[in-house]
Motif scaffolding. Structure first.
Motif, mmCIF file in Angstrom:
data_model
loop_
_atom_site.group_PDB
_atom_site.id
_atom_site.type_symbol
_atom_site.label_atom_id
_atom_site.label_comp_id
_atom_site.label_asym_id
_atom_site.label_seq_id
_atom_site.Cartn_x
_atom_site.Cartn_y
_atom_site.Cartn_z
ATOM 1 N N UNK A 242 10.056 0.743 -5.239
ATOM 2 C CA UNK A 242 10.242 1.080 -3.820
ATOM 3 C C UNK A 242 11.685 0.810 -3.412
ATOM 4 N N UNK A 243 12.255 1.733 -2.639
ATOM 5 C CA UNK A 243 13.627 1.574 -2.167
ATOM 6 C C UNK A 243 13.848 2.541 -1.014
ATOM 7 N N UNK A 244 15.052 2.509 -0.452
ATOM 8 C CA UNK A 244 15.372 3.381 0.662
ATOM 9 C C UNK A 244 15.721 4.799 0.281
ATOM 10 N N UNK B 175 0.862 -1.174 0.000
ATOM 11 C CA UNK B 175 0.000 0.000 0.000
ATOM 12 C C UNK B 175 0.900 1.226 0.000
ATOM 13 N N UNK B 176 0.439 2.320 -0.581
ATOM 14 C CA UNK B 176 1.285 3.501 -0.679
ATOM 15 C C UNK B 176 0.452 4.779 -0.692
ATOM 16 N N UNK B 177 1.131 5.865 -0.326
ATOM 17 C CA UNK B 177 0.583 7.216 -0.417
ATOM 18 C C UNK B 177 1.666 8.088 -1.030
ATOM 19 N N UNK C 70 10.003 -2.786 5.713
ATOM 20 C CA UNK C 70 8.644 -2.797 5.175
ATOM 21 C C UNK C 70 8.229 -1.434 4.638
ATOM 22 N N UNK C 71 8.721 -0.355 5.240
ATOM 23 C CA UNK C 71 8.392 0.995 4.782
ATOM 24 C C UNK C 71 9.566 1.543 3.991
ATOM 25 N N UNK C 72 9.328 1.853 2.724
ATOM 26 C CA UNK C 72 10.356 2.389 1.842
ATOM 27 C C UNK C 72 9.784 3.559 1.040
ATOM 28 N N UNK C 73 10.685 4.253 0.366
ATOM 29 C CA UNK C 73 10.269 5.361 -0.493
ATOM 30 C C UNK C 73 9.571 4.822 -1.741
ATOM 31 N N UNK C 74 8.538 5.541 -2.191
ATOM 32 C CA UNK C 74 7.811 5.136 -3.405
ATOM 33 C C UNK C 74 8.128 6.121 -4.519
ATOM 34 N N UNK D 219 -0.181 13.439 -24.245
ATOM 35 C CA UNK D 219 0.874 12.761 -23.506
ATOM 36 C C UNK D 219 1.205 13.540 -22.245
ATOM 37 N N UNK D 220 1.410 12.825 -21.153
ATOM 38 C CA UNK D 220 1.916 13.445 -19.928
ATOM 39 C C UNK D 220 3.012 12.560 -19.350
ATOM 40 N N UNK D 221 3.881 13.171 -18.545
ATOM 41 C CA UNK D 221 4.871 12.413 -17.782
ATOM 42 C C UNK D 221 4.778 12.871 -16.334
ATOM 43 N N UNK D 222 5.059 11.960 -15.405
ATOM 44 C CA UNK D 222 4.948 12.288 -13.982
ATOM 45 C C UNK D 222 5.960 11.480 -13.192
ATOM 46 N N UNK D 223 6.294 11.999 -12.011
ATOM 47 C CA UNK D 223 7.174 11.301 -11.076
ATOM 48 C C UNK D 223 6.649 11.550 -9.674
ATOM 49 N N UNK D 224 6.884 10.594 -8.790
ATOM 50 C CA UNK D 224 6.279 10.663 -7.460
ATOM 51 C C UNK D 224 7.327 10.708 -6.361
ATOM 52 N N UNK D 225 6.875 11.139 -5.198
ATOM 53 C CA UNK D 225 7.594 10.918 -3.948
ATOM 54 C C UNK D 225 6.552 10.531 -2.911
ATOM 55 N N UNK D 226 6.864 9.534 -2.101
ATOM 56 C CA UNK D 226 5.887 9.064 -1.124
ATOM 57 C C UNK D 226 6.429 7.895 -0.339
ATOM 58 N N UNK D 227 5.540 7.202 0.355
ATOM 59 C CA UNK D 227 5.914 6.059 1.168
ATOM 60 C C UNK D 227 5.148 4.821 0.720
ATOM 61 N N UNK D 228 5.839 3.682 0.726
ATOM 62 C CA UNK D 228 5.266 2.406 0.338
ATOM 63 C C UNK D 228 5.469 1.413 1.481
#
Length: 216
Positions: free
Chosen positions: A191-193, A115-117, A163-167, A134-143
């Motif tokens: 997902x990674x640190x 699950x992520x936000x 269990x909690x990593x960057x999304x 066309x669109x492009x996007x990038x995220x920052x969040x938690x997974x």
């Protein structure tokens, strides 16, 4: 790299939680839509799925190996669902900021749930958009993952994972200019640190996914 991630996350979060006044400047042209109220084509849901990518993200983006045909794939799959909302736009609506909540399930060689936000920064003003929107996007969040797979533990660099990593989920979308409410989405679900910014478990796992997004 850690400073870049920190600055990006802080800038997007601060601008979302502390919207600028409408007269912040014609060049910036900030519009705040909010998290509640009628959707007015600012809400969306997406169903997507894909295959585990073993090629590290550093090789994909920093070493220029952008072709999915050159990547190495594993035996795990992923299917997910997300709901999102556009909360702000700026620079004459060329850029948009979106919130997203999502859930997903791995299958095959891995079976954990996720699950992520996240917050997404989207660019949507390409010169060919009258022919193929066309669109492009990038995220920052938690997974958050329900468990730590052997694959992820091996990539963590700390022998245990987290269990909690960057999304981080870069994506590109395509839609008909006559009906932008239906989008084909290609997303690298990762997902990674984040180089220690979120966790000392540096490595994580990722999936190349394809999905359909419906805006309403």
């Amino acid at each position: 790299m850690r400073r870049i991630f920190s600055a990006l996350a802080f800038a997007i979060l601060a601008s979302t939680l502390c919207p600028l006044p409408a007269d912040a400047g014609d060049w910036f042209d900030w519009q705040w839509y909010g998290l509640t109220g009628p959707c007015d084509n600012k809400c969306a849901i997406m169903v997507f799925g894909g295959k585990f990518v073993e090629t590290p993200m550093e090789d994909i983006f920093l070493r220029g190996d952008l072709s999915p045909f050159n990547w190495e794939y594993g035996d795990s799959g992923f299917i997910g669902f997300s709901a999102s909302r556009t909360v702000a736009s700026f620079w004459r609506e060329r850029f948009a900021i979106e919130t997203e909540l999502g859930v997903g399930k791995r299958f095959g060689s891995m079976h954990e749930s996720e699950t992520w936000a996240a917050l997404f920064l989207r660019y949507r003003d390409f010169p060919w958009n009258d022919y193929l929107y066309t669109t492009v996007a990038v995220s920052t969040g938690l997974n958050y993952a329900s468990g730590i797979s052997d694959e992820e533990r091996a990539r963590a660099g700390n022998d245990r994972g987290d269990r909690i990593l960057h999304y981080l989920a870069p994506e590109i979308t395509f839609a008909s200019p006559q009906d932008k409410s239906k989008e084909l989405v290609i997303r690298l679900h990762h997902r990674s640190g984040a180089y220690g910014l979120v966790s000392d478990a540096d490595g994580g796992i990722q999936y190349l996914t394809v999905g359909l997004r419906f805006r309403f």
